[in-house]
Design a protein around this motif. Structure first.
Motif, short mmCIF file in Angstrom:
data_model
loop_
_atom_site.label_atom_id
_atom_site.label_comp_id
_atom_site.label_asym_id
_atom_site.label_seq_id
_atom_site.Cartn_x
_atom_site.Cartn_y
_atom_site.Cartn_z
N GLU A 1 -1.84 2.42 -15.61
CA GLU A 1 -3.03 1.58 -15.73
C GLU A 1 -2.82 0.10 -15.37
N PRO A 2 -1.77 -0.60 -15.88
CA PRO A 2 -1.63 -2.01 -15.51
C PRO A 2 -1.46 -2.24 -14.01
N HIS A 3 -0.99 -1.22 -13.28
CA HIS A 3 -0.77 -1.39 -11.85
C HIS A 3 -1.91 -0.87 -10.98
N LEU A 4 -2.97 -0.36 -11.58
CA LEU A 4 -4.05 0.20 -10.77
C LEU A 4 -4.70 -0.84 -9.84
N PRO A 5 -4.92 -2.10 -10.29
CA PRO A 5 -5.44 -3.11 -9.33
C PRO A 5 -4.49 -3.31 -8.16
N HIS A 6 -3.16 -3.32 -8.43
CA HIS A 6 -2.18 -3.44 -7.34
C HIS A 6 -2.29 -2.24 -6.40
N ILE B 1 8.82 -3.92 6.33
CA ILE B 1 7.42 -3.52 6.51
C ILE B 1 6.73 -3.34 5.16
N ILE B 2 7.48 -2.84 4.18
CA ILE B 2 6.91 -2.71 2.84
C ILE B 2 7.80 -3.48 1.88
N GLU B 3 7.20 -4.34 1.07
CA GLU B 3 7.97 -5.08 0.07
C GLU B 3 7.16 -5.17 -1.20
N HIS B 4 7.87 -5.38 -2.31
CA HIS B 4 7.18 -5.56 -3.58
C HIS B 4 6.46 -6.91 -3.61
N MET B 5 5.36 -6.96 -4.34
CA MET B 5 4.61 -8.21 -4.45
C MET B 5 5.50 -9.35 -4.95
N GLY B 6 6.34 -9.04 -5.92
CA GLY B 6 7.21 -10.08 -6.47
C GLY B 6 8.12 -10.68 -5.42
N THR B 7 8.65 -9.85 -4.52
CA THR B 7 9.51 -10.35 -3.46
C THR B 7 8.73 -11.25 -2.52
N ILE B 8 7.52 -10.87 -2.20
CA ILE B 8 6.69 -11.69 -1.31
C ILE B 8 6.39 -13.03 -1.98
N LEU B 9 6.09 -12.99 -3.27
CA LEU B 9 5.80 -14.23 -4.00
C LEU B 9 6.99 -15.17 -3.97
N GLU B 10 8.18 -14.62 -4.11
CA GLU B 10 9.39 -15.44 -4.09
C GLU B 10 9.63 -16.05 -2.72
N CYS C 1 8.62 13.94 1.59
CA CYS C 1 7.78 13.02 0.82
C CYS C 1 8.23 11.60 1.10
N TRP C 2 7.25 10.73 1.28
CA TRP C 2 7.53 9.29 1.40
C TRP C 2 7.09 8.68 0.09
N ILE C 3 8.06 8.24 -0.72
CA ILE C 3 7.79 7.70 -2.05
C ILE C 3 7.54 6.20 -1.94
N LEU C 4 6.41 5.74 -2.46
CA LEU C 4 6.07 4.32 -2.40
C LEU C 4 5.68 3.83 -3.79
N ASP C 5 6.00 2.56 -4.06
CA ASP C 5 5.60 1.94 -5.33
C ASP C 5 4.18 1.41 -5.23
N SER C 6 3.45 1.50 -6.33
CA SER C 6 2.03 1.09 -6.30
C SER C 6 1.86 -0.42 -6.28
N ASP C 7 2.91 -1.18 -6.60
CA ASP C 7 2.79 -2.64 -6.57
C ASP C 7 3.39 -3.20 -5.28
N ALA C 8 3.25 -2.45 -4.20
CA ALA C 8 3.74 -2.88 -2.89
C ALA C 8 2.57 -3.25 -2.00
N LEU C 9 2.90 -3.76 -0.83
CA LEU C 9 1.88 -4.11 0.17
C LEU C 9 2.42 -3.86 1.56
N PHE C 10 1.60 -3.33 2.44
CA PHE C 10 1.94 -3.37 3.86
C PHE C 10 1.67 -4.79 4.34
N ILE C 11 2.65 -5.36 5.03
CA ILE C 11 2.48 -6.76 5.44
C ILE C 11 2.48 -6.94 6.96
N ARG C 12 2.60 -5.85 7.70
CA ARG C 12 2.50 -5.95 9.16
C ARG C 12 2.16 -4.57 9.71
#
Length: 290
Positions: free
Chosen positions: A41-46, A266-275, A130-141
């Motif tokens: 639930e806390p990650h659903l917006p992400h 290509i895929i990174e966690h939001m926290g990494t992008i913020l840093e 299976c391609w496993i992805l974290d829900s708090d990630a973003l495609f950035i390109r």
């Protein structure tokens, strides 16, 4: 009678050509891959932002099944209406015995709980990979499964670092479970592409090396530490005698550079992008939320 025979012959020829076509024409990426995303639930917006970024930047992700694993029926309801996405709750994929005391497991070892969702989520898929992805990630390109995942499937590798001690908190439990005394530390990098057959082999191996685990039904049998399914998968993958693989070794600093420069970015966690670049992240966030 002759017309009937000619019709049968033509039909047989057509069927033969079709069978040859099916066998000779290579399967496409979308035939073999399911995207598996564990969330809560806390990650659903992400997660919603992540799926929007996927629509924006991944040119062929819409061609594969996207399987999201959540904890409760309430979380599934909150995600209803997302096109092309199957929402599954853990009760439908994890062995019932492992669900007993789930709140305690989530509270004491959230990494174990997320790992179970990845492990059994992939096993519940119908594709080979299976391609496993974290829900708090973003495609950035811009990218695609064809250029990112398919090359890995054709030439799989595990990134290792033999300088990291085996007593590492997220590594020792895996070595203990597989009854391996020593192995190079396999990085839990972002490109998590698993073969379902390998996961099945892991369950078979654990029945011998850790029978009290009982196919992950008895979670108390897992040795103490931070348990990650990706570390388990990578370590087992490295030890398979019947597997041809490319074993790439890097020091931590070299791996960091590869991560920044190569396809892993290509895929990174939001926290990494913020840093790295908060302004870029805020701009991207505004774009995908439109």
């Amino acid at each position: 009678e002759k017309k009937k025979m000619r019709w049968i012959q033509r039909t047989c020829v057509i069927l033969l050509i079709f069978r040859i076509f099916v066998y000779l024409v290579p399967r496409t990426a979308q035939d073999d891959i399911t995207i598996v995303i564990p969330s809560y639930e806390p990650h659903l917006p992400h997660l919603k932002n992540f799926l929007r970024s996927m629509t924006m930047y991944c040119t062929d992700c819409h061609l594969v099944q996207i399987l999201v694993i959540v904890n409760t029926h309430k979380e599934r309801v909150l995600l209803e209406g997302i096109k092309g996405t199957k929402i599954t709750i853990v009760d439908e994929i994890i062995p019932p015995a492992a669900l007993i005391g789930r709140e305690r497991t989530i509270r004491k070892n959230k990494w174990l709980w997320q790992s179970l969702k990845k492990f059994f989520g992939c096993l519940s898929a119908t594709t080979k990979y299976c391609w496993i992805l974290d829900s708090d990630a973003l495609f950035i390109r811009p990218t695609s499964i064809r250029e990112l995942v398919v090359p890995y499937i054709r030439r799989p590798f595990i990134v290792c670092d033999s300088s990291i001690p085996t007593l590492q908190l997220d590594f020792k439990p895996v070595l203990d479970m597989l009854k391996i005394e020593e192995a190079p530390y396999p990085f839990s990098y972002w490109l998590w592409i698993w073969e379902r057959d390998v996961l099945t082999e892991i369950l078979v191996r654990l029945r011998t090396t850790l029978p009290e685990l009982d196919g992950f039904k008895n979670l108390t049998a897992i040795p103490p530490g931070f348990f990650y399914a990706e570390i388990l998968y990578n370590t087992f993958f490295l030890t398979r005698a019947n597997r041809i693989y490319v074993n790439e070794w890097f020091t931590p600093s070299e791996f960091k550079e590869i991560s920044r420069a190569g396809r892993y970015k290509i895929i990174e966690h939001m926290g990494t992008i913020l840093e790295k670049d908060q302004k870029h992240h805020q701009l991207l966030k505004r774009v995908i939320e439109k």
